[in-house]
Design an enzyme around this catalytic site. Sequence first.
Site, PDB file in Angstrom:
ATOM      1  N   HIS B 328      72.144  97.053  33.987  1.00 23.02           N
ATOM      2  CA  HIS B 328      71.220  97.651  34.944  1.00 23.02           C
ATOM      3  C   HIS B 328      71.924  97.716  36.290  1.00 23.02           C
ATOM      4  O   HIS B 328      72.509  96.729  36.715  1.00 23.02           O
ATOM      5  CB  HIS B 328      69.950  96.806  35.046  1.00 23.02           C
ATOM      6  CG  HIS B 328      68.820  97.514  35.723  1.00 23.02           C
ATOM      7  ND1 HIS B 328      68.823  97.798  37.059  1.00 23.02           N
ATOM      8  CD2 HIS B 328      67.666  98.034  35.231  1.00 23.02           C
ATOM      9  CE1 HIS B 328      67.704  98.440  37.359  1.00 23.02           C
ATOM     10  NE2 HIS B 328      66.988  98.595  36.275  1.00 23.02           N
ATOM     11  N   ARG B 348      64.310 102.682  43.476  1.00 24.84           N
ATOM     12  CA  ARG B 348      65.042 103.927  43.743  1.00 24.84           C
ATOM     13  C   ARG B 348      64.155 105.128  43.479  1.00 24.84           C
ATOM     14  O   ARG B 348      64.225 106.129  44.172  1.00 24.84           O
ATOM     15  CB  ARG B 348      66.314 103.981  42.881  1.00 24.84           C
ATOM     16  CG  ARG B 348      67.462 103.168  43.475  1.00 24.84           C
ATOM     17  CD  ARG B 348      68.662 103.132  42.539  1.00 24.84           C
ATOM     18  NE  ARG B 348      68.421 102.269  41.393  1.00 24.84           N
ATOM     19  CZ  ARG B 348      68.687 102.587  40.129  1.00 24.84           C
ATOM     20  NH1 ARG B 348      69.237 103.742  39.840  1.00 24.84           N
ATOM     21  NH2 ARG B 348      68.420 101.748  39.156  1.00 24.84           N
TER      22      ARG B 348
END
Lengths: 252, 552
Positions: B328, B348
């Site tokens: 990740h 994000r």
Amino acid sequence: MAEEKKNIMDEIAEANKSVVTGIDEKDIQHWINISIMGKKYRVPAGLTIMQAMEFAGYRFIRSCGCRAGFCGACATVYRIEGDYRLKTALACQTRAENGMYLVQIPFTPAQRANYDINQLRPGIEAFLKVYPEILKCLGCNTCTKACPQDIDVMEYIACGKRGDVEKMAEISFDCIQCGLCSIRCPAELAQYNYAQLGRRLFGKYGMPIPEHLRKRLDELNQGKYESDLKKLMTAPLEELRRIYTSRDIEKE
Amino acid sequence: MAELKFIGGYPEYMRKLIDVVNKTRPQRKDYTPKAMTMAEREEVLKLCHPDYAPGGKRQLLFGPNAGDLAPNEVADLIEAHPLIDPEQFIITNPDYTVDLLIIGGGLAGTSAALLANDNGVKAENILLVNKLRHGDSNSMMAEGGTQAADRENDSPLIHYIDTIGGGHFANKPDVVEALVNDAPFVMEWLCNLGAMFDRNPDGSFVEKAFGGGSRLRMHACKDYTGLEELRVLRDEFRCRQIPYLEFYPVIEFLTDGNRVTGAILYNLETGEYKIVQAKAIILATGGFGRLHIRGFPTTNHYGATADGIVLAYRVGAKLRDTDTVQYHPTGAAYPQQIIGLLLTEKLRGMGAQPINIDGEAFVFPLEPRDVEAASFIKECYVNGKGIVTPTGMRGVWLDTPLIDIKNGPGTLEKAFPGMLRLYKRFDIDIRKDPVLVFPTLHYQNGGVETDPWGRTNIEGLWVAGEVSGGVHGKNRLMGNSTLDCLVFGRRAGKSTAEYLNSDPQFGKLTLEHLKNHKKMMAEAGIKTTRRAPILFPEYRGKAVLARKIDIF
């Protein structure tokens, strides 16, 4: 080039060593003294309670789960030397401090009821039927003080007593069900189980299935996308790549 | 080294670097770097992704996947001896005789139990066993959300294309079909059981962007999505009084030579073993993050040690896509206490930008996870624009204050209470300051191969969730893991119920498969003292272990 790439991975592994394989004693600059279930240990400063216990030689079976503050397995009770107060924390989310007297709670034997959510409705009647003891709350706020998630536990219990499941659900939402509220409660309540019922009642009856989901379910039941999907599944790789790279990206 | 002076959770020198980020923020506010072309993606993957960098993997030497590449850490466990000696071990009369044994109580295992029960398997004929507590799993830690194509401008077709494109077109088509078709039904199921998904004022789902996605499709329950889904399902499971055991890992299957017929459980506290006989078994043990592939920290829970693939391989189950691991992009890189922990992609998705030491936005924030992670590694280790922590780790900034700037004050507090709390415990306010991130080992992309109903090549054995392989190809998208668990947990539950309705008989309980395993190990020339499954990682202090004596 190949050699350089290998070095990147080695460099990364080297930088991560203390997290992955444990700290080397020679790298430790600051030490603290803690007491685990009454035994004294010297451990490096800056570790979580969980990491400090492991450094001291404890291998967890109980009281250790996600190690990230989501599962509530590592409920911990502690006292700091010279202070009479008992405090509560999650061992994976709290820095070990000098003078801590630590014990972990392996299991909370709190009562939970069995019910059929389809037979209940939001409101005080549900709680009176399933968890009538909720009325015994003394309003002392010990639960709120014990909560490692900083949830206003006493307030959501008050909401439950009024049958206000929406407010109860909202306030209790971040509950990780560690059981510390219940362990400390002088009225012997199992707050986190009542909150679970409150949230399910609100989720089921206060948040109906949205129209756009119903529409999609109807389409799927009618098989609207079936044949197009089958075509995609057998399409050649080049065709799939073309569709993928030319698809438009929706903006927020 | 002198004691570091801390200001708002960061040492003084990092504070100065944050000033650079603060300075460029107004210019970056409305700017997003361009998304990469397929060629650019491939280039950065080859240069900087741990899966593509040389070393770290080897070919498996025996069994159904002989010749396939797997991480060394995984191959080590497959090429290992069982915990019990089949010549010595006494298979007693079963302690539990059930129709359906489910191994693992995350989202997949718990969903399977409920659907088996819905489809006619009586609660008392089911047994769910857990290595730790029921619910201790990676599912519980899923922050970001669950994908389901349920908006008008979206469809299962677009979900399908996003998923296979993210997976480098290596996904198994028929399982992806099941995934995207079932997703809206899973949402309906969860809502009916009382799960609280984020809603807009008009009652529609709040749906957000995610890496590699072309539609707003991410359903979340704040940043506690997995927790909310699993605690609701577990509560329903409890209400139906389905039997379960905790702190009882499975250490070996039992077979009649071909078909899986039972399992050996191990009581972690007393050391006693128990024998379970079952007509059908669903394996839902999750992934392998705690193997720390290539020395990476991990987001995974304590029990994620690849037990499932190790045990399934021994009975002859076929694996696939064992060569890829998901890192990740945004694991915490600072402070030391939380290194590796997950910072959800939704940050994000809602506007937080990755920023280098010069305060520059250097990458499109929502590339698929492998591409985004490789870009961070490149910025730190090739371009030399990372930020070095006091313990020598490198990372890039994730500019979280942009979330409130772009979406309005209070957004971060409302959408990410878990993140806010995590950092607050270490005196960092993510509304005001960026956080330091570096890729962290997150997900086992591959696993045991299944058909769309979770069936494997071994009779009697179903598989669901992270331990399975195929649906994500070589790289999983955000929001497809909780969905994978829910869809294939439900399908395995339904499929086993149908199988049980055909009235199969109990099989003989033997360890024949271990004799076969031993023979294959010997023929492959493997000489080792390794034993598996390992059940837990080893984090005890080295000084203590060096002085440890085993008396009892």
